[in-house]
Write a protein that holds these residues in place. Structure first.
Motif: not given
Length: 289
Positions: A198-213
């Protein structure tokens, strides 16, 4: 500051668009979930999200563009006292210049396939009761392209962000405010695999963002985590379509301290409440053309 830099970014986008694409993929998508959350608001918001996505490669690198129309139900009202849901448009653009293609020098080493420089912007506009976001953000930084099936890019980006909110509760507009420039580690991936053919894919994004004051109201911001991932099934063959034309799947988003608002147990003066963290399962469908 950001409105002065915007013409420079747009000029760069136009120059990039002038190059013929080596490859391209454009898709329309639909997502639905009932566990969205908003800072200072509910954790039980239903949203329908309609998206247009374009990715392409050209002589010196690649482009990514996405625009989402997010339609909330009444738990995220469009204005104070309204029973209509909020409406939001969110736009993302990234251009990654592949340094090997520009210089002719290979940057392959171990698990690293290549090295690039990424630049772009985020922009949104939303009509809601308490904030009415008008976000503007420029990003720039290096990107490692890792040697995996499909792709996995890891970027270290500097973010220059501003906003100009408006509250319908108090009819108060806040002049455009610039946060401290802050770093983000961003991952983006699309990895094909199969289970029992069965053709599948694992996709996405991950953002780790520092505090901005400090935020525009004088409160402290918090480090932010936004992970959005999906498993997609390519059902194109089942409807006699070309490969990767029609995909369906499930998606999950974990967004802690959304937009830099610290998650708190209750909503109060400057306290964003539990709505500052979202844990949202979704159904997703895509049509590629």
């Amino acid at each position: 500051m950001h409105h002065k830099l915007a013409p420079i970014v747009l000029a760069a986008v136009a120059a990039t668009a002038a190059h013929a694409a080596d490859w391209s993929d454009t898709s329309l998508s639909f997502r639905h979930g009932s566990k969205f959350a908003e800072p200072f608001g509910s954790t039980e918001i239903t949203k329908n999200i309609y998206g247009l996505t374009h990715a392409s490669g050209y002589k010196y690198g690649s482009n990514f563009f996405n625009v989402d129309l997010l339609l909330s139900n009444k738990n995220d009202p469009s204005s104070a006292g309204s029973t209509d849901g909020a409406r939001e448009v969110y736009v993302v653009y990234r251009n990654t210049v592949d340094l090997e293609k520009v210089t002719g020098k290979s940057f392959k080493s171990g698990v690293v396939r290549g090295l690039g420089v990424t630049a772009g912007f985020d922009f949104n506009t939303k009509t809601d009761a308490g904030y009415n976001s008008k976000k503007e953000m420029l990003v720039v930084g290096p990107t490692l392209m890792l040697d995996v099936p499909g792709f996995l890019n890891v970027s270290l980006l500097a973010l220059a962000e501003s906003n100009a909110p408006y509250s319908t509760f108090t009819s108060t507009a806040t002049p455009r405010y610039s946060y401290d420039t802050h770093p983000m580690i961003g991952l983006a991936w699309g990895i094909p695999f199969s289970v029992a053919s069965v053709p599948l894919s694992f996709e996405g994004f991950a953002n780790f963002i520092a505090a901005k004051g400090k935020n525009e109201f004088g409160g402290d911001t918090a480090a932010e985590t936004n992970i959005d991932m999906q498993v997609m099934y390519d059902m194109s063959a089942a409807v006699n379509a070309s490969k990767n034309t029609l995909k369906v799947g499930v998606e999950y988003q974990y967004w802690k301290n959304k937009f830099g608002n610290p998650t708190t147990a209750a909503i109060g003066a400057g306290q964003a409440g539990p709505g500052a963290t979202a844990k949202t399962p979704m159904l997703r469908a895509e049509y590629h053309f």
